[in-house]
Scaffold this motif. Structure first.
Motif, PDB file in Angstrom:
ATOM      1  N   SER A 415      72.121  18.207 -24.530  1.00 45.21           N
ATOM      2  CA  SER A 415      71.250  17.175 -23.970  1.00 45.21           C
ATOM      3  C   SER A 415      70.654  16.300 -25.063  1.00 45.21           C
ATOM      4  O   SER A 415      70.285  16.791 -26.131  1.00 45.21           O
ATOM      5  N   ARG A 416      70.556  15.002 -24.774  1.00 49.82           N
ATOM      6  CA  ARG A 416      69.985  14.036 -25.718  1.00 49.82           C
ATOM      7  C   ARG A 416      68.986  13.164 -24.992  1.00 49.82           C
ATOM      8  O   ARG A 416      69.223  12.708 -23.874  1.00 49.82           O
ATOM      9  N   VAL A 417      67.870  12.885 -25.649  1.00 48.84           N
ATOM     10  CA  VAL A 417      66.849  12.039 -25.063  1.00 48.84           C
ATOM     11  C   VAL A 417      67.382  10.633 -24.825  1.00 48.84           C
ATOM     12  O   VAL A 417      67.108  10.007 -23.799  1.00 48.84           O
ATOM     13  N   ASP A 418      68.179  10.126 -25.782  1.00 41.32           N
ATOM     14  CA  ASP A 418      68.688   8.763 -25.656  1.00 41.32           C
ATOM     15  C   ASP A 418      69.747   8.639 -24.561  1.00 41.32           C
ATOM     16  O   ASP A 418      70.142   7.531 -24.209  1.00 41.32           O
ATOM     17  N   GLU A 419      70.179   9.763 -24.011  1.00 40.46           N
ATOM     18  CA  GLU A 419      71.107   9.743 -22.883  1.00 40.46           C
ATOM     19  C   GLU A 419      70.409  10.137 -21.585  1.00 40.46           C
ATOM     20  O   GLU A 419      71.055  10.471 -20.583  1.00 40.46           O
ATOM     21  N   GLY A 420      69.080  10.110 -21.602  1.00 44.93           N
ATOM     22  CA  GLY A 420      68.299  10.347 -20.390  1.00 44.93           C
ATOM     23  C   GLY A 420      68.071  11.802 -20.053  1.00 44.93           C
ATOM     24  O   GLY A 420      67.692  12.123 -18.919  1.00 44.93           O
ATOM     25  N   ALA A 421      68.297  12.706 -20.999  1.00 43.30           N
ATOM     26  CA  ALA A 421      68.148  14.135 -20.725  1.00 43.30           C
ATOM     27  C   ALA A 421      67.166  14.739 -21.721  1.00 43.30           C
ATOM     28  O   ALA A 421      67.554  15.368 -22.706  1.00 43.30           O
ATOM     29  N   SER A 422      65.884  14.533 -21.479  1.00 41.19           N
ATOM     30  CA  SER A 422      64.849  15.009 -22.389  1.00 41.19           C
ATOM     31  C   SER A 422      64.578  16.488 -22.173  1.00 41.19           C
ATOM     32  O   SER A 422      64.605  16.978 -21.039  1.00 41.19           O
ATOM     33  N   PRO A 423      64.316  17.224 -23.251  1.00 48.16           N
ATOM     34  CA  PRO A 423      63.812  18.585 -23.082  1.00 48.16           C
ATOM     35  C   PRO A 423      62.413  18.543 -22.474  1.00 48.16           C
ATOM     36  O   PRO A 423      61.777  17.484 -22.378  1.00 48.16           O
ATOM     37  N   THR A 424      61.906  19.707 -22.101  1.00 46.82           N
ATOM     38  CA  THR A 424      60.510  19.851 -21.728  1.00 46.82           C
ATOM     39  C   THR A 424      59.957  21.097 -22.401  1.00 46.82           C
ATOM     40  O   THR A 424      60.681  22.057 -22.643  1.00 46.82           O
ATOM     41  N   PHE A 425      58.681  21.056 -22.701  1.00 46.82           N
ATOM     42  CA  PHE A 425      57.984  22.238 -23.202  1.00 46.82           C
ATOM     43  C   PHE A 425      56.769  22.447 -22.317  1.00 46.82           C
ATOM     44  O   PHE A 425      55.886  21.597 -22.251  1.00 46.82           O
ATOM     45  N   GLY A 426      56.768  23.559 -21.591  1.00 49.87           N
ATOM     46  CA  GLY A 426      55.703  23.792 -20.632  1.00 49.87           C
ATOM     47  C   GLY A 426      55.637  22.699 -19.591  1.00 49.87           C
ATOM     48  O   GLY A 426      54.555  22.315 -19.134  1.00 49.87           O
ATOM     49  N   GLY A 427      56.806  22.172 -19.214  1.00 46.77           N
ATOM     50  CA  GLY A 427      56.880  21.140 -18.187  1.00 46.77           C
ATOM     51  C   GLY A 427      56.541  19.744 -18.651  1.00 46.77           C
ATOM     52  O   GLY A 427      56.539  18.805 -17.850  1.00 46.77           O
ATOM     53  N   GLN A 428      56.284  19.553 -19.934  1.00 49.92           N
ATOM     54  CA  GLN A 428      55.855  18.251 -20.426  1.00 49.92           C
ATOM     55  C   GLN A 428      56.874  17.627 -21.374  1.00 49.92           C
ATOM     56  O   GLN A 428      57.667  18.329 -22.009  1.00 49.92           O
ATOM     57  N   GLU A 429      56.835  16.295 -21.465  1.00 49.19           N
ATOM     58  CA  GLU A 429      57.707  15.533 -22.350  1.00 49.19           C
ATOM     59  C   GLU A 429      56.850  14.657 -23.268  1.00 49.19           C
ATOM     60  O   GLU A 429      55.632  14.557 -23.091  1.00 49.19           O
ATOM     61  N   PHE A 430      57.517  14.006 -24.226  1.00 45.88           N
ATOM     62  CA  PHE A 430      56.861  13.051 -25.112  1.00 45.88           C
ATOM     63  C   PHE A 430      57.500  11.689 -24.884  1.00 45.88           C
ATOM     64  O   PHE A 430      58.710  11.528 -24.988  1.00 45.88           O
ATOM     65  N   GLU A 431      56.677  10.735 -24.588  1.00 42.60           N
ATOM     66  CA  GLU A 431      57.143   9.413 -24.177  1.00 42.60           C
ATOM     67  C   GLU A 431      57.852   8.683 -25.313  1.00 42.60           C
ATOM     68  O   GLU A 431      57.361   8.651 -26.449  1.00 42.60           O
ATOM     69  N   ASN A 432      58.997   8.101 -25.012  1.00 36.84           N
ATOM     70  CA  ASN A 432      59.735   7.322 -25.991  1.00 36.84           C
ATOM     71  C   ASN A 432      58.880   6.168 -26.505  1.00 36.84           C
ATOM     72  O   ASN A 432      58.205   5.486 -25.743  1.00 36.84           O
ATOM     73  N   GLY A 433      58.919   5.965 -27.809  1.00 33.38           N
ATOM     74  CA  GLY A 433      58.206   4.835 -28.397  1.00 33.38           C
ATOM     75  C   GLY A 433      56.767   5.115 -28.743  1.00 33.38           C
ATOM     76  O   GLY A 433      56.262   4.604 -29.743  1.00 33.38           O
ATOM     77  N   SER A 434      56.080   5.936 -27.933  1.00 28.49           N
ATOM     78  CA  SER A 434      54.663   6.190 -28.179  1.00 28.49           C
ATOM     79  C   SER A 434      54.362   7.618 -28.601  1.00 28.49           C
ATOM     80  O   SER A 434      53.352   7.881 -29.234  1.00 28.49           O
ATOM     81  N   CYS A 435      55.213   8.549 -28.210  1.00 33.42           N
ATOM     82  CA  CYS A 435      55.032   9.983 -28.499  1.00 33.42           C
ATOM     83  C   CYS A 435      53.861  10.585 -27.733  1.00 33.42           C
ATOM     84  O   CYS A 435      53.389  11.683 -28.046  1.00 33.42           O
ATOM     85  N   VAL A 436      53.378   9.887 -26.727  1.00 34.14           N
ATOM     86  CA  VAL A 436      52.297  10.402 -25.891  1.00 34.14           C
ATOM     87  C   VAL A 436      52.855  11.483 -24.972  1.00 34.14           C
ATOM     88  O   VAL A 436      53.922  11.319 -24.371  1.00 34.14           O
ATOM     89  N   LYS A 437      52.137  12.576 -24.844  1.00 35.32           N
ATOM     90  CA  LYS A 437      52.562  13.674 -23.979  1.00 35.32           C
ATOM     91  C   LYS A 437      52.398  13.268 -22.524  1.00 35.32           C
ATOM     92  O   LYS A 437      51.366  12.722 -22.119  1.00 35.32           O
ATOM     93  N   THR A 438      53.434  13.518 -21.717  1.00 36.62           N
ATOM     94  CA  THR A 438      53.399  13.167 -20.305  1.00 36.62           C
ATOM     95  C   THR A 438      53.749  14.386 -19.450  1.00 36.62           C
ATOM     96  O   THR A 438      54.344  15.347 -19.930  1.00 36.62           O
ATOM     97  N   GLY A 439      53.402  14.314 -18.172  1.00 36.05           N
ATOM     98  CA  GLY A 439      53.711  15.404 -17.254  1.00 36.05           C
ATOM     99  C   GLY A 439      52.572  16.409 -17.178  1.00 36.05           C
ATOM    100  O   GLY A 439      51.606  16.363 -17.940  1.00 36.05           O
ATOM    101  N   THR A 440      52.704  17.323 -16.246  1.00 33.44           N
ATOM    102  CA  THR A 440      51.684  18.345 -16.012  1.00 33.44           C
ATOM    103  C   THR A 440      52.045  19.634 -16.742  1.00 33.44           C
ATOM    104  O   THR A 440      53.160  20.146 -16.604  1.00 33.44           O
ATOM    105  N   GLU A 441      51.135  20.143 -17.523  1.00 28.78           N
ATOM    106  CA  GLU A 441      51.380  21.377 -18.261  1.00 28.78           C
ATOM    107  C   GLU A 441      51.621  22.533 -17.300  1.00 28.78           C
ATOM    108  O   GLU A 441      50.874  22.723 -16.340  1.00 28.78           O
ATOM    109  N   ALA A 442      52.677  23.303 -17.545  1.00 27.47           N
ATOM    110  CA  ALA A 442      53.064  24.388 -16.644  1.00 27.47           C
ATOM    111  C   ALA A 442      53.194  25.700 -17.399  1.00 27.47           C
ATOM    112  O   ALA A 442      53.920  25.780 -18.394  1.00 27.47           O
ATOM    113  N   TYR A 443      52.493  26.705 -16.940  1.00 25.54           N
ATOM    114  CA  TYR A 443      52.617  28.054 -17.468  1.00 25.54           C
ATOM    115  C   TYR A 443      53.338  28.932 -16.447  1.00 25.54           C
ATOM    116  O   TYR A 443      53.239  28.701 -15.246  1.00 25.54           O
TER     117      TYR A 443
END
Length: 467
Positions: A415-443
């Motif tokens: 999987s590659r972010v530039d191909e539209g397949a971002s990983p997630t960590f605890g259900g969250q991603e990091f926004e392209n260009g800004s690196c801001v964390k997005t999504g709801t944290e999941a345990y």
């Protein structure tokens, strides 16, 4: 039972899982390594330093994400091939002056001025400044060192020369003598001990390593040396890069070197490292497999007593392994972030597995000596189609009735972010260009029975368990 993973990814059918069992020591074993406050660090190619800090929007946010975890901004090393092509010009107002034949070219000669160092002084974390030894002009290098010392309250170390084994006519013995001489002369010129970072070679030890350098040092040079550094790029494809047993075996060459530095009372760091040398491999470095490798590699290196790993960021627009500054987020950033999350506030770390399979188990201990987190990594390859394998990690030694965990996952190893397949960590991603964390944290919550709990980790996944 593991609760349902909150994710947009479709979870494929799983292969019936095998089980590995580990008893978690209630206190850190005597063999456990001591952790730095922020082991995951950044290396930035010398000539690109101003651009990363002034032209790349994501840089500050990506680094502050780590600071939010550890309480300290990641250490930065400014250096690389172009540090030995760069001469200090105290009269120029520009950060750096050079010309290239293309937008992604690398300069063969450049100059930099006080504002370059001022920019480093403004950073909130520790900075190792790489200076030129390749031109053999110690007068010019001392000018830069003096200005760095006068302006940088965050100056952690000075690195004189990058990968000297590639210089014309270089020999390990002659270079060791030169490094010692420069360490004394620079240290004396700036009236500072415990300041020089020695080594900085890519060729494997022992010929180009800390042990060899230490053998040449006497009571005159030793006080000026702060750290020993080595460079490492293990390489591999999307399958072999991340295999835990290969990571362990490839690191064996550094064990004696790290031990020599530790015995000498000096820190050992991987001052420049990443997946594949030369800016990375397009088919490997931007993939999610690199994220799994980054996590496992960072954790394993710290168990050997390496204090920090400076993951290199090279030419903007031509850097496949970069976490940010490319056209999109690098998938490996997720592995680095997970590694920082795992070791944050940790005091000690130990690996419980034997390093002979694809399944890694690490325990991080807190300042009280009690287990803080477990990190479970399945480095099996998954193509994204067909049945996805899994492994069950059974841990014993829990004192609670349940534990929570965060999962690092992606749709496939490739999987590659530039191909539209971002990983997630605890259900969250990091926004392209800004690196801001997005999504709801999941345990995820796992039930503990008689002090034991089972955790299912799919191929190319990792789980951080919070005690």
């Amino acid at each position: 039972m593991l609760s349902h993973l909150v994710s947009a990814l479709a979870i494929p059918a799983l292969v019936s899982a095998a089980t590995v069992t580990y008893s978690v020591p209630a206190a850190a074993p005597t063999t456990a390594a001591t952790l730095d406050v922020a082991p995951v660090a950044i290396s930035i190619e010398f000539f690109t330093w101003p651009s990363y800090m002034t032209n790349v929007t994501a840089t500050t946010q990506c680094l502050s994400n780590f600071e939010a975890l550890t309480g300290e901004w990641p250490a930065i090393r400014i250096g690389g091939t172009t540090q030995d092509r760069a001469d200090y010009n105290p009269s120029t107002s520009a950060y750096v002056v050079y010309s290239t034949s293309s937008a992604t070219g690398v300069p063969t000669i450049l100059t930099y001025g006080p504002s370059f160092i001022d920019l480093a002084a403004a950073y909130k974390g520790r900075v190792t400044m790489g200076l030129n030894r390749g031109h053999n002009n110690i007068t010019n290098t001392i000018l830069a060192a003096k200005y760095s010392k006068s302006k940088m309250t965050n100056l952690y170390a000075i690195e004189a020369g990058n990968e000297p084994e590639y210089w014309s006519g270089a020999t390990a013995a002659a270079d060791a003598q030169a490094q010692d001489d420069w360490a004394i002369r620079i240290g004396q010129a700036i009236s500072t001990t415990d300041i020089m970072e020695e080594g900085n070679s890519l060729s494997p030890p022992p010929t180009w390593g800390a042990a060899e350098l230490i053998a040449t040092e006497n009571s005159t040079v030793t006080p000026y040396v702060k750290t020993f550094s080595h460079h490492a790029y293990p390489g591999g494809d999307t399958t072999t890069l991340m295999e835990h047993s290969l990571t362990v075996s490839k690191m064996a060459v550094f064990k004696a070197d790290i031990a020599a530095a530790t015995t000498a009372g000096k820190q050992y760091v991987f001052g420049e490292t990443n997946s594949v040398s030369g800016g990375g491999a397009a088919s490997v470095s931007p993939t999610y497999s690199s994220a799994i490798w980054t996590l496992d590699y960072a954790l394993y290196a710290t168990t050997l007593n390496a204090k920090r790993l400076y993951f290199h960021h090279g030419t903007l627009g031509a850097c496949e392994y970069c976490w940010f500054g490319r056209y999109t987020m690098g998938a490996s950033y997720y592995g680095a972030y997970a590694a920082s999350a795992a070791m944050a506030s940790g005091s000690k770390i130990v690996m419980l597995d034997a390093g002979t399979t694809n399944y890694a188990t690490y325990i991080v201990y807190g300042s009280t000596g009690a287990p803080l987190r477990a990190v479970l990594i399945n480095t099996d390859f998954y193509s994204g189609s067909g049945t996805r394998g899994s492994e069950v990690f059974k841990l014993t030694g829990f004192s609670t009735t349940s534990v929570k965990a965060k999962r690092l996952t992606a749709a496939a190893s490739t999987s590659r972010v530039d191909e539209g397949a971002s990983p997630t960590f605890g259900g969250q991603e990091f926004e392209n260009g800004s690196c801001v964390k997005t999504g709801t944290e999941a345990y995820e919550t796992t039930t503990v029975s008689s002090g034991a709990a089972n955790f299912t980790v799919n191929a190319s996944e990792a789980l951080i368990v919070y005690f």
